[in-house]
Design a protein around this motif. Structure first.
Motif, PDB file in Angstrom:
ATOM      1  N   MET A  37       0.843  -1.199   0.000  1.00  0.00           N
ATOM      2  CA  MET A  37       0.000   0.000   0.000  1.00  0.00           C
ATOM      3  C   MET A  37       0.868   1.235   0.000  1.00  0.00           C
ATOM      4  O   MET A  37       1.893   1.286   0.667  1.00  0.00           O
ATOM      5  CB  MET A  37      -0.943  -0.009   1.206  1.00  0.00           C
ATOM      6  N   THR A  38       0.450   2.236  -0.746  1.00  0.00           N
ATOM      7  CA  THR A  38       1.248   3.460  -0.863  1.00  0.00           C
ATOM      8  C   THR A  38       0.500   4.700  -0.380  1.00  0.00           C
ATOM      9  O   THR A  38       1.124   5.718  -0.097  1.00  0.00           O
ATOM     10  CB  THR A  38       1.675   3.692  -2.318  1.00  0.00           C
ATOM     11  N   LEU A  39      -0.819   4.638  -0.295  1.00  0.00           N
ATOM     12  CA  LEU A  39      -1.586   5.796   0.137  1.00  0.00           C
ATOM     13  C   LEU A  39      -1.598   5.891   1.658  1.00  0.00           C
ATOM     14  O   LEU A  39      -1.495   4.890   2.369  1.00  0.00           O
ATOM     15  CB  LEU A  39      -3.035   5.720  -0.370  1.00  0.00           C
ATOM     16  N   THR A  40      -1.751   7.100   2.149  1.00  0.00           N
ATOM     17  CA  THR A  40      -1.907   7.280   3.592  1.00  0.00           C
ATOM     18  C   THR A  40      -3.329   6.884   3.997  1.00  0.00           C
ATOM     19  O   THR A  40      -4.226   6.766   3.155  1.00  0.00           O
ATOM     20  CB  THR A  40      -1.667   8.743   3.988  1.00  0.00           C
ATOM     21  N   ARG A  41      -3.526   6.694   5.294  1.00  0.00           N
ATOM     22  CA  ARG A  41      -4.868   6.342   5.765  1.00  0.00           C
ATOM     23  C   ARG A  41      -5.858   7.451   5.429  1.00  0.00           C
ATOM     24  O   ARG A  41      -7.010   7.182   5.073  1.00  0.00           O
ATOM     25  CB  ARG A  41      -4.851   6.101   7.286  1.00  0.00           C
ATOM     26  N   THR A  42      -5.411   8.685   5.521  1.00  0.00           N
ATOM     27  CA  THR A  42      -6.285   9.818   5.186  1.00  0.00           C
ATOM     28  C   THR A  42      -6.697   9.766   3.722  1.00  0.00           C
ATOM     29  O   THR A  42      -7.866   9.981   3.382  1.00  0.00           O
ATOM     30  CB  THR A  42      -5.579  11.148   5.486  1.00  0.00           C
ATOM     31  N   GLU A  43      -5.755   9.467   2.837  1.00  0.00           N
ATOM     32  CA  GLU A  43      -6.069   9.388   1.415  1.00  0.00           C
ATOM     33  C   GLU A  43      -7.033   8.245   1.119  1.00  0.00           C
ATOM     34  O   GLU A  43      -7.943   8.376   0.283  1.00  0.00           O
ATOM     35  CB  GLU A  43      -4.781   9.234   0.610  1.00  0.00           C
ATOM     36  N   ILE A  44      -6.851   7.116   1.787  1.00  0.00           N
ATOM     37  CA  ILE A  44      -7.763   5.982   1.608  1.00  0.00           C
ATOM     38  C   ILE A  44      -9.171   6.367   2.029  1.00  0.00           C
ATOM     39  O   ILE A  44     -10.152   6.084   1.332  1.00  0.00           O
ATOM     40  CB  ILE A  44      -7.255   4.756   2.394  1.00  0.00           C
ATOM     41  N   GLU A  45      -9.294   7.041   3.167  1.00  0.00           N
ATOM     42  CA  GLU A  45     -10.611   7.475   3.648  1.00  0.00           C
ATOM     43  C   GLU A  45     -11.225   8.493   2.693  1.00  0.00           C
ATOM     44  O   GLU A  45     -12.432   8.451   2.424  1.00  0.00           O
ATOM     45  CB  GLU A  45     -10.478   8.074   5.053  1.00  0.00           C
ATOM     46  N   GLU A  46     -10.405   9.399   2.168  1.00  0.00           N
ATOM     47  CA  GLU A  46     -10.903  10.406   1.220  1.00  0.00           C
ATOM     48  C   GLU A  46     -11.427   9.755  -0.054  1.00  0.00           C
ATOM     49  O   GLU A  46     -12.491  10.117  -0.572  1.00  0.00           O
ATOM     50  CB  GLU A  46      -9.775  11.375   0.860  1.00  0.00           C
ATOM     51  N   ALA A  47     -10.675   8.790  -0.565  1.00  0.00           N
ATOM     52  CA  ALA A  47     -11.083   8.115  -1.792  1.00  0.00           C
ATOM     53  C   ALA A  47     -12.370   7.327  -1.570  1.00  0.00           C
ATOM     54  O   ALA A  47     -13.270   7.327  -2.425  1.00  0.00           O
ATOM     55  CB  ALA A  47      -9.976   7.186  -2.271  1.00  0.00           C
ATOM     56  N   ALA A  48     -12.475   6.663  -0.427  1.00  0.00           N
ATOM     57  CA  ALA A  48     -13.691   5.911  -0.106  1.00  0.00           C
ATOM     58  C   ALA A  48     -14.890   6.838  -0.003  1.00  0.00           C
ATOM     59  O   ALA A  48     -15.984   6.524  -0.495  1.00  0.00           O
ATOM     60  CB  ALA A  48     -13.501   5.141   1.207  1.00  0.00           C
ATOM     61  N   GLU A  49     -14.696   7.983   0.599  1.00  0.00           N
ATOM     62  CA  GLU A  49     -15.786   8.959   0.741  1.00  0.00           C
ATOM     63  C   GLU A  49     -16.219   9.467  -0.634  1.00  0.00           C
ATOM     64  O   GLU A  49     -17.421   9.634  -0.898  1.00  0.00           O
ATOM     65  CB  GLU A  49     -15.335  10.122   1.614  1.00  0.00           C
ATOM     66  N   ALA A  50     -15.264   9.698  -1.518  1.00  0.00           N
ATOM     67  CA  ALA A  50     -15.602  10.175  -2.860  1.00  0.00           C
ATOM     68  C   ALA A  50     -16.454   9.153  -3.599  1.00  0.00           C
ATOM     69  O   ALA A  50     -17.440   9.505  -4.262  1.00  0.00           O
ATOM     70  CB  ALA A  50     -14.327  10.474  -3.649  1.00  0.00           C
ATOM     71  N   LEU A  51     -16.113   7.878  -3.484  1.00  0.00           N
ATOM     72  CA  LEU A  51     -16.884   6.835  -4.152  1.00  0.00           C
ATOM     73  C   LEU A  51     -18.256   6.655  -3.511  1.00  0.00           C
ATOM     74  O   LEU A  51     -19.257   6.433  -4.204  1.00  0.00           O
ATOM     75  CB  LEU A  51     -16.118   5.509  -4.126  1.00  0.00           C
ATOM     76  N   ALA A  52     -18.319   6.745  -2.191  1.00  0.00           N
ATOM     77  CA  ALA A  52     -19.605   6.618  -1.494  1.00  0.00           C
ATOM     78  C   ALA A  52     -20.545   7.753  -1.892  1.00  0.00           C
ATOM     79  O   ALA A  52     -21.744   7.538  -2.126  1.00  0.00           O
ATOM     80  CB  ALA A  52     -19.386   6.600   0.016  1.00  0.00           C
ATOM     81  N   THR A  53     -20.007   8.948  -1.971  1.00  0.00           N
ATOM     82  CA  THR A  53     -20.816  10.102  -2.379  1.00  0.00           C
ATOM     83  C   THR A  53     -21.273   9.951  -3.826  1.00  0.00           C
ATOM     84  O   THR A  53     -22.420  10.265  -4.167  1.00  0.00           O
ATOM     85  CB  THR A  53     -20.016  11.406  -2.208  1.00  0.00           C
ATOM     86  N   ALA A  54     -20.386   9.456  -4.692  1.00  0.00           N
ATOM     87  CA  ALA A  54     -20.741   9.231  -6.093  1.00  0.00           C
ATOM     88  C   ALA A  54     -21.887   8.237  -6.206  1.00  0.00           C
ATOM     89  O   ALA A  54     -22.806   8.412  -7.014  1.00  0.00           O
ATOM     90  CB  ALA A  54     -19.528   8.733  -6.862  1.00  0.00           C
ATOM     91  N   ALA A  55     -21.847   7.182  -5.394  1.00  0.00           N
ATOM     92  CA  ALA A  55     -22.915   6.182  -5.408  1.00  0.00           C
ATOM     93  C   ALA A  55     -24.217   6.769  -4.882  1.00  0.00           C
ATOM     94  O   ALA A  55     -25.288   6.569  -5.477  1.00  0.00           O
ATOM     95  CB  ALA A  55     -22.501   4.968  -4.582  1.00  0.00           C
ATOM     96  N   ASP A  56     -24.140   7.499  -3.782  1.00  0.00           N
ATOM     97  CA  ASP A  56     -25.347   8.078  -3.181  1.00  0.00           C
ATOM     98  C   ASP A  56     -26.015   9.071  -4.116  1.00  0.00           C
ATOM     99  O   ASP A  56     -27.246   9.124  -4.215  1.00  0.00           O
ATOM    100  CB  ASP A  56     -25.000   8.770  -1.859  1.00  0.00           C
ATOM    101  N   ASN A  57     -25.218   9.875  -4.808  1.00  0.00           N
ATOM    102  CA  ASN A  57     -25.744  10.924  -5.682  1.00  0.00           C
ATOM    103  C   ASN A  57     -25.888  10.485  -7.135  1.00  0.00           C
ATOM    104  O   ASN A  57     -26.367  11.266  -7.972  1.00  0.00           O
ATOM    105  CB  ASN A  57     -24.841  12.163  -5.617  1.00  0.00           C
TER     106      ASN A  57
END
Length: 262
Positions: A1-21
């Motif tokens: 893994m190369t991303l930080t935990r913050t980046e992983i959480e940010e990416a997950a949030e972006a995908l979750a928001t994309a799915a919700d909207n």
């Protein structure tokens, strides 16, 4: 893994928001050039935990990119996997709003219902056959929260292997007389066959794809539990659908299943 935990959480949030909207986002590999497959699965797991915490139930697993047509479609050379929750399973013959998805496609698959758990590593095809209670023809609705389906393996892994929903036909008791390797799948849209393929296109045998999944999941300390099902991968390339379309899949020996997009 190369991303930080913050980046992983940010990416997950972006995908979750994309799915919700129902509003796709740009490629994660553009935003995070260093992202690797491990990061992709870490992002996927963040959203799985979020959905489970919200009351959803894990009922199955999906294997993607098992056939040459699907690997060629996305320019990859290995399968991936994702999860299926209870609200992702649609009734056979049902209608679903196309606007529920960003850019839906359909593909024909065999679903495996397990009577006993599979725990990797070293799960074999024979182990899968022994653990399988029944099989069924199924339609997977694949969908990408990544804009215009412009993605890499790392993007689709993060996006739950581009899973949207699943429709499963009648469960057929499984025994050694069920020959999935030579079974023919036909995918039709509005009564016109748009693709066809044999079970051997799925890693040589759909049961081999399930064995691959059980072994891949072992790296995450995850079993395929008794009572869960596995979507074993498409026999063909996926076809786009739009409002008004009726999609259907037929697999020899297993029957057929359909879904209407409104």
């Amino acid at each position: 893994m190369t991303l930080t935990r913050t980046e992983i959480e940010e990416a997950a949030e972006a995908l979750a928001t994309a799915a919700d909207n129902v509003t796709p986002v740009d490629q994660l590999t553009t935003r995070y050039p260093g992202i690797d497959i491990g990061d992709g699965y870490a992002i996927q797991q963040v959203n799985l935990r979020r959905r489970l915490a919200g009351g959803r139930v894990l009922v199955g697993h999906k294997i993607g990119l098992t056939s040459e047509p699907m690997q060629a479609l996305l320019g990859v050379d290995e399968p991936d996997f994702g999860y299926i929750l209870d609200d992702m399973v649609l009734a056979a013959g049902a209608s679903v709003a196309a606007e529920r998805f960003c850019a839906p496609r359909v593909e024909p698959e065999v679903a495996f219902l397990l009577r006993s758990a599979l725990r990797g590593p070293n799960v074999t095809v024979e182990d899968v056959r022994a653990a399988t209670e029944a099989v069924a023809v199924s339609l997977e609705i694949v969908d990408s929260r990544i804009r215009d389906w412009k993605l890499t393996l790392r993007d689709t892994v993060a996006d739950n292997a581009s899973s949207g929903a699943a429709v499963i036909g009648e469960w057929i008791p499984f025994d050694h007389n069920v020959d999935l390797q030579t079974s023919r799948a036909s995918l039709s849209v509005n009564g016109i066959e748009v693709a066809a393929g044999l079970g051997a296109a799925v890693l040589g045998d759909p049961a081999a794809a399930v064995a691959w999944l059980a072994n891949a999941l072992s790296a995450f300390g995850t079993d395929i539990e008794a009572g869960q099902f596995v979507m074993s991968g498409s026999f063909t390339a996926a076809s786009f659908v739009q409002p008004g379309d009726i999609a259907s899949a037929t697999i020899t020996g297993l029957g057929d299943v359909s879904l209407t997009f409104t």
